[in-house]
Write an enzyme that holds these catalytic residues in place. Structure first.
Site, short mmCIF file in Angstrom:
data_model
loop_
_atom_site.label_atom_id
_atom_site.label_comp_id
_atom_site.label_asym_id
_atom_site.label_seq_id
_atom_site.Cartn_x
_atom_site.Cartn_y
_atom_site.Cartn_z
N ALA A 235 0.81 -1.22 0.00
CA ALA A 235 0.00 0.00 0.00
C ALA A 235 0.84 1.26 0.00
CB ALA A 235 -0.94 -0.01 1.20
N GLY A 239 -1.92 5.77 -2.06
CA GLY A 239 -2.57 6.41 -3.20
C GLY A 239 -3.61 5.52 -3.87
N ASP A 258 2.06 -2.89 4.32
CA ASP A 258 3.29 -2.71 3.56
C ASP A 258 4.45 -3.20 4.44
OD1 ASP A 258 4.08 -0.74 0.95
OD2 ASP A 258 5.71 -1.17 2.34
N CYS A 356 5.37 0.14 -11.93
CA CYS A 356 5.60 1.36 -12.70
C CYS A 356 6.95 1.21 -13.40
CB CYS A 356 5.54 2.61 -11.83
SG CYS A 356 6.71 2.63 -10.45
#
Length: 417
Positions: A235, A239, A258, A356
């Protein structure tokens, strides 16, 4: 600030970034907070120079050296096209300007001035990554990497728990901030320019959050619906967690955790501002075993740690902080997280893997290995997806979608399991 003082500030900031301890945008913001005398135009000019150097660091370092002062000298000559006498005037050593150029530096800028600015590459990446990037883009390599090396726009996610996209745009317009709907994300606004959003009422009241359109689309592809049980295992600051809460209309449960507890510490105040009430922050278990969630989750989101290569247009410093060893280590972490996440998915539920990154070794290769080891999972595709799906997932890219680079793979557990 004088032009020379701006140059000195850029060198100071780049020195801090080169230490590799913090993201570049954090360093730039901290410099601004600790130097209140710098006006908005000063800060913009300094930031622009810093990011210009970071985007061309490899090219400049080959031309001069990796020392921050030399990198800025290279940018002034090769990037901005300044003549030797103009550069010498900036490095006067007077007031807050950098120390005067020495004999070697005078020789260096004269040599640089003899080079053609037209030879400045459209992109600059570490050479060891080129084979992997070529696998990703093939004949579109130049276009794709040039897009990754272009400054990103400012996107906002509209929090539908608080407002609508139209009302959020109107609230921003009332304070002089122009924003238009993003091309693909239903909750997105793209802002004109780079205004300070954190000072607006729309932000303070939780109506908008800065979030790249690609990240918004990735969260939407989780397809988290009201009433579901969702686990968000990476997490971070929350976001995508907050985006899921809005999609679920505060109904159901989101278990947010996390392995880096410090990052998760930022989630609680963001939840309050966003009016997100179905998120349950939880500690990462010491043994890494989420036994109480095994086989119970409709959705498991795995927004894994990665190279960040898809975010180079926002964080160009990341290009120069990765090497072969770091890339190998992060892929091992990604595999371990997939092994942790899989047991939590109930039959008919989905595991959503997001990076990403634009590197196949972090994307397609990881999902291929997972599917080989877990034949009870299969890829989910939809004709409504914002990008075509390959054999393992779909890609969002700056040159095709004007987003950061994302890879999203949705894997559904067979109901016969």
């Amino acid at each position: 600030m004088t032009p020379g003082a701006r140059v000195a500030a850029a060198i100071e900031i780049i020195e801090e970034i080169e230490r590799g301890l913090r993201p570049a945008d954090d360093v730039v913001r901290q410099w601004g907070r600790s130097h209140r005398f710098a006006g908005s135009k000063d800060r913009r000019a300094i930031s622009s120079q810093v990011y210009a150097v970071l985007r061309r660091r490899g090219y400049y370092a080959r031309a001069v050296s990796a020392a921050p002062r030399a990198l800025v000298l290279a940018d002034l000559v090769l990037g901005e096209g300044k003549a030797p006498q103009e550069v010498a005037a900036l490095f006067s050593g007077e007031g807050h300007a950098p120390l005067a150029l020495n004999d070697d530096e005078h020789t260096l800028i004269s040599t640089l001035s003899g080079l053609h600015r037209d030879g400045l590459p459209s992109y600059d990446v570490p050479e060891f990554l080129l084979p992997e990037l070529t696998k990703a883009y093939g004949e579109n390599l130049d276009e794709a990497l040039a897009a990754l090396d272009t400054p990103a726009p400012l996107d906002l996610r509209v929090n539908t728990l608080r407002t609508t996209r139209d009302d959020a745009a109107a609230a921003l317009a009332a304070v002089g901030i122009e924003a238009a709907p993003t091309p693909h994300a239903a909750t997105g606004l793209r802002v004109v320019g780079n205004p300070l959003i954190a000072g607006t009422i729309a932000y303070k009241e939780g109506h908008v959050e800065p979030m790249d359109e690609g990240s918004q689309l990735a969260a939407a592809l989780v397809d988290a619906r009201p009433g579901m049980q969702v686990a968000d295992l990476c997490a971070g600051a929350g976001g995508k967690t907050l985006a899921l809460a809005a999609t679920m209309q505060n109904k159901g449960q989101i278990y947010a955790t996390d392995s880096d507890a410090r990052r998760l510490g930022n989630l609680a105040p963001r939840m309050k501002r966003a009016d997100a009430r179905n998120i349950h922050p939880m500690k990462w278990p010491q043994d890494g075993n989420f036994g109480e969630l095994h086989g119970k989750c409709d959705r498991v989101l795995l927004d894994v740690p990665c190279s960040g290569s898809g975010a180079w247009r926002r964080h160009p410093e990341l290009k120069w902080r990765i090497d072969d060893a770091a890339l190998e280590q992060v892929t091992k972490t990604q595999d371990a997280l997939l092994r942790t996440a899989a047991p939590l998915v109930k039959p008919g539920g989905r595991l959503v893997y997001i990076t990403c990154s634009v590197l196949p070794v972090e994307n397609e290769r990881r999902i291929e290995a997972f599917l080989e080891a877990n034949p009870d999972f299969s890829l989910v595709v939809s004709p409504n997806d914002p990008a075509p799906s390959g054999a393992t997932g779909l890609r969002l890219q700056p040159h095709t979608h004007s987003t950061d680079g994302f890879f999203i793979s949705r894997l559904e557990r067979n109901t016969s399991t």
